[in-house]
Design an enzyme around this catalytic site. Structure first.
Site, PDB file in Angstrom:
ATOM      1  N   HIS A  30       0.868  -1.207   0.000  1.00  0.00           N
ATOM      2  CA  HIS A  30       0.000   0.000   0.000  1.00  0.00           C
ATOM      3  C   HIS A  30       0.892   1.240   0.000  1.00  0.00           C
ATOM      4  O   HIS A  30       1.503   1.567   1.019  1.00  0.00           O
ATOM      5  CB  HIS A  30      -0.910   0.014   1.232  1.00  0.00           C
ATOM      6  CG  HIS A  30      -1.875   1.156   1.236  1.00  0.00           C
ATOM      7  ND1 HIS A  30      -3.232   0.982   1.404  1.00  0.00           N
ATOM      8  CD2 HIS A  30      -1.710   2.495   1.075  1.00  0.00           C
ATOM      9  CE1 HIS A  30      -3.839   2.156   1.355  1.00  0.00           C
ATOM     10  NE2 HIS A  30      -2.927   3.101   1.167  1.00  0.00           N
ATOM     11  N   HIS A  32       1.604   5.403  -1.697  1.00  0.00           N
ATOM     12  CA  HIS A  32       1.268   6.587  -2.517  1.00  0.00           C
ATOM     13  C   HIS A  32       2.557   7.144  -3.105  1.00  0.00           C
ATOM     14  O   HIS A  32       3.443   7.569  -2.362  1.00  0.00           O
ATOM     15  CB  HIS A  32       0.583   7.651  -1.661  1.00  0.00           C
ATOM     16  CG  HIS A  32      -0.710   7.171  -1.082  1.00  0.00           C
ATOM     17  ND1 HIS A  32      -1.924   7.344  -1.718  1.00  0.00           N
ATOM     18  CD2 HIS A  32      -0.976   6.477   0.060  1.00  0.00           C
ATOM     19  CE1 HIS A  32      -2.885   6.793  -0.985  1.00  0.00           C
ATOM     20  NE2 HIS A  32      -2.333   6.257   0.097  1.00  0.00           N
ATOM     21  N   LYS A 116      -9.242   0.017  -5.995  1.00  0.00           N
ATOM     22  CA  LYS A 116      -9.305   0.710  -4.703  1.00  0.00           C
ATOM     23  C   LYS A 116     -10.655   1.377  -4.508  1.00  0.00           C
ATOM     24  O   LYS A 116     -11.123   2.126  -5.362  1.00  0.00           O
ATOM     25  CB  LYS A 116      -8.183   1.756  -4.627  1.00  0.00           C
ATOM     26  CG  LYS A 116      -8.121   2.539  -3.326  1.00  0.00           C
ATOM     27  CD  LYS A 116      -7.692   1.675  -2.140  1.00  0.00           C
ATOM     28  CE  LYS A 116      -7.846   2.395  -0.807  1.00  0.00           C
ATOM     29  NZ  LYS A 116      -6.726   3.229  -0.440  1.00  0.00           N
ATOM     30  N   HIS A 153     -10.482   1.395   1.647  1.00  0.00           N
ATOM     31  CA  HIS A 153     -10.283   2.376   2.714  1.00  0.00           C
ATOM     32  C   HIS A 153     -11.473   2.175   3.650  1.00  0.00           C
ATOM     33  O   HIS A 153     -12.592   2.584   3.333  1.00  0.00           O
ATOM     34  CB  HIS A 153     -10.229   3.807   2.167  1.00  0.00           C
ATOM     35  CG  HIS A 153      -9.947   4.792   3.264  1.00  0.00           C
ATOM     36  ND1 HIS A 153      -8.751   5.444   3.402  1.00  0.00           N
ATOM     37  CD2 HIS A 153     -10.706   5.192   4.326  1.00  0.00           C
ATOM     38  CE1 HIS A 153      -8.775   6.205   4.478  1.00  0.00           C
ATOM     39  NE2 HIS A 153      -9.954   6.075   5.058  1.00  0.00           N
ATOM     40  N   HIS A 191      -4.613  -0.516   5.773  1.00  0.00           N
ATOM     41  CA  HIS A 191      -4.167   0.268   6.944  1.00  0.00           C
ATOM     42  C   HIS A 191      -5.098   0.129   8.146  1.00  0.00           C
ATOM     43  O   HIS A 191      -5.692   1.091   8.607  1.00  0.00           O
ATOM     44  CB  HIS A 191      -3.942   1.743   6.595  1.00  0.00           C
ATOM     45  CG  HIS A 191      -4.997   2.389   5.721  1.00  0.00           C
ATOM     46  ND1 HIS A 191      -6.328   2.378   6.019  1.00  0.00           N
ATOM     47  CD2 HIS A 191      -4.876   3.082   4.558  1.00  0.00           C
ATOM     48  CE1 HIS A 191      -6.980   3.038   5.082  1.00  0.00           C
ATOM     49  NE2 HIS A 191      -6.136   3.464   4.173  1.00  0.00           N
ATOM     50  N   ASP A 264       1.462   2.713   3.510  1.00  0.00           N
ATOM     51  CA  ASP A 264       0.624   3.900   3.304  1.00  0.00           C
ATOM     52  C   ASP A 264       1.479   5.168   3.357  1.00  0.00           C
ATOM     53  O   ASP A 264       0.997   6.232   3.757  1.00  0.00           O
ATOM     54  CB  ASP A 264      -0.524   3.973   4.314  1.00  0.00           C
ATOM     55  CG  ASP A 264      -1.642   4.912   3.853  1.00  0.00           C
ATOM     56  OD1 ASP A 264      -1.662   5.290   2.666  1.00  0.00           O
ATOM     57  OD2 ASP A 264      -2.480   5.288   4.701  1.00  0.00           O
TER      58      ASP A 264
HETATM   59  O1  DOR Z   1      -3.269   9.468   5.622  1.00  0.00           O
HETATM   60  C1  DOR Z   1      -3.659   9.200   4.502  1.00  0.00           C
HETATM   61  N1  DOR Z   1      -3.096   9.738   3.406  1.00  0.00           N
HETATM   62  N2  DOR Z   1      -4.683   8.358   4.376  1.00  0.00           N
HETATM   63  C2  DOR Z   1      -5.241   8.118   3.198  1.00  0.00           C
HETATM   64  O2  DOR Z   1      -6.187   7.374   3.155  1.00  0.00           O
HETATM   65  C3  DOR Z   1      -4.774   8.809   1.973  1.00  0.00           C
HETATM   66  C4  DOR Z   1      -3.404   9.257   2.102  1.00  0.00           C
HETATM   67  C5  DOR Z   1      -3.018  10.271   1.047  1.00  0.00           C
HETATM   68  O3  DOR Z   1      -3.229   9.980  -0.148  1.00  0.00           O
HETATM   69  O4  DOR Z   1      -2.484  11.311   1.391  1.00  0.00           O
HETATM   70 ZN    ZN Z   2      -3.363   5.107   1.458  1.00  0.00          ZN
END
Ligand code: DOR
Ligand code: ZN
Length: 364
Positions: A30, A32, A116, A153, A191, A264
């Site tokens: 997971h 970003h 997702k 989520h 998460h 995450d």
């Molecule tokens: O803390 C987070 N940041 N939780 C999420 O679900 C998305 C993520 C983000 O893309 O910044």
């Molecule tokens: Zn995330």
């Protein structure tokens, strides 16, 4: 098996904990990565540690089609350091307009590994997410048929529900009926942050997995308010009470196959975090596996790190384990206060503080 060399001396009456670890190279289930200059800045840290990562699709605009995922994948590959063999595993962002044909295309693509689900309004760039679950039932049926996992989520968005309860309420009001309606659908509850989530995942076996972040393993909600408000510890789902953190550590270190590593890691520039309305997201990639090692060491469970980080995820996703290894040594280093990006700054987890484990060359 994890091979762990022990420090030379063994004190009378007890074996010392390992000071060096060798693991099958882990994956991040997971992550970003963002896009553009931020992608360029954050990708090397992940690629140095992990062989693969499930890449989240919450860009602006969101990655809703296989064509968009293919283009994003190319941008990620182009941003990799020259010799890197890192593989981005792509995901699609589910909307109420996603056609069933997109699921067929995703399965045929070979590079899309999940879809997702963001409840609309739950978090960063989730406004195109799902409001009425019934509207995506035909898409979920296609995913069930083709074995494409749904990545959740897991929080309700009702502003009347206390923010600390949104995961537990989601599990009972959304997830339980969803699993009953689609008994063959593979699902990852992303998460997880609560003892309720741990118990629920444990009770559902093979078809339900869960990722656990390193920040939820390290911190409870006090970290948000230590001496003042701490925006760099704000994420969603928000940090919970100590008893929940302990339940997460017990789950991650248990070796149970349904729990696996997902950082995450979610970078936002300093100005977006240190703001009257700061963004949710903790940037953990620069010390991700090192910090997980810290958690497992503190729990006396370093021998379970390889299952959590390198074996359980591929097993759930039906992918092979990685063939190479990484090595970690108990040797402290200081995380920089920030990373410079153009004229801006990115503040990582543990900024300016000590990290106990170092990534070192694997000597076999
Ligand atoms: O803390 C987070 N940041 N939780 C999420 O679900 C998305 C993520 C983000 O893309 O910044
Ligand atoms: Zn995330």
């Amino acid at each position: 098996m994890t091979s762990a060399s022990h420090s030379a001396s063994h004190s009378a009456g007890g074996t010392q904990a390992p000071t060096r670890l060798r693991l099958i190279r882990p994956d991040d289930w997971h992550l970003h990565l963002r896009d553009g200059v931020l992608l360029q800045a954050v990708l090397p840290a992940t690629a140095a540690r992990f062989a693969r990562a499930i890449v989240m699709p919450n860009l602006q605009p969101p990655v809703t089609t296989v064509a968009m995922a293919a283009a994003y994948r190319e941008r990620i590959l182009a941003a990799l350091p020259p010799a890197s063999t890192f593989q981005p595993l792509m995901t699609l962002y589910l909307t109420e307009a996603t056609p069933v044909t997109e699921i067929q295309a995703a399965v045929q693509s070979g590079f899309v590994h999940g879809v997702k689900f963001y409840p609309a309004g739950a978090t960063t760039n989730s406004e195109n997410g799902v409001r009425d679950l019934r509207r995506v039932y035909p898409v979920l049926a296609a995913m069930e048929k083709h074995g494409l996992p749904l990545l959740l989520h897991g929080e309700v968005t009702d502003p009347e529900v206390d923010i600390f309860d949104r995961e537990a309420v989601f599990i009972e009001s959304v997830l339980r009926p969803l699993l009953a309606d689609f008994p063959g659908l593979k699902v990852v509850l992303e998460h997880i942050t609560t003892a309720e989530a741990v118990d629920f995942v444990r009770a559902h076996g093979e078809r339900l997995g869960a990722t656990i972040t390193v920040h939820h393993l390290l911190h409870n909600r006090n970290a948000l308010f230590r001496g003042g408000i701490r925006p760099h510890h704000y994420c969603l789902p928000v940090l919970k009470r100590e008893r929940h953190r302990q339940a997460l550590v017990a789950a991650a270190t248990s070796g149970a196959p349904e729990f696996f590593l997902g950082t995450d890691s979610a970078p936002h520039l300093r100005g977006q975090k240190e703001s009257a309305c700061g963004c949710a997201g903790i940037y953990s990639a620069p010390a991700a596996i090192e910090l997980y090692a810290e958690v497992f060491a503190a729990a006396g469970a370093l021998e379970q790190l390889e299952a959590f980080a390198s074996r359980n995820g591929p097993r759930f996703y039906g992918l092979p384990e990685n063939s190479d290894h990484i090595a970690l040594e108990l040797r402290p280093w200081t995380m920089p206060e920030f990373l410079s990006i153009g004229g801006d700054e990115l503040v990582p987890l543990r900024a300016g503080e000590s990290v106990a484990w170092s990534l070192v060359p694997d000597e076999g």
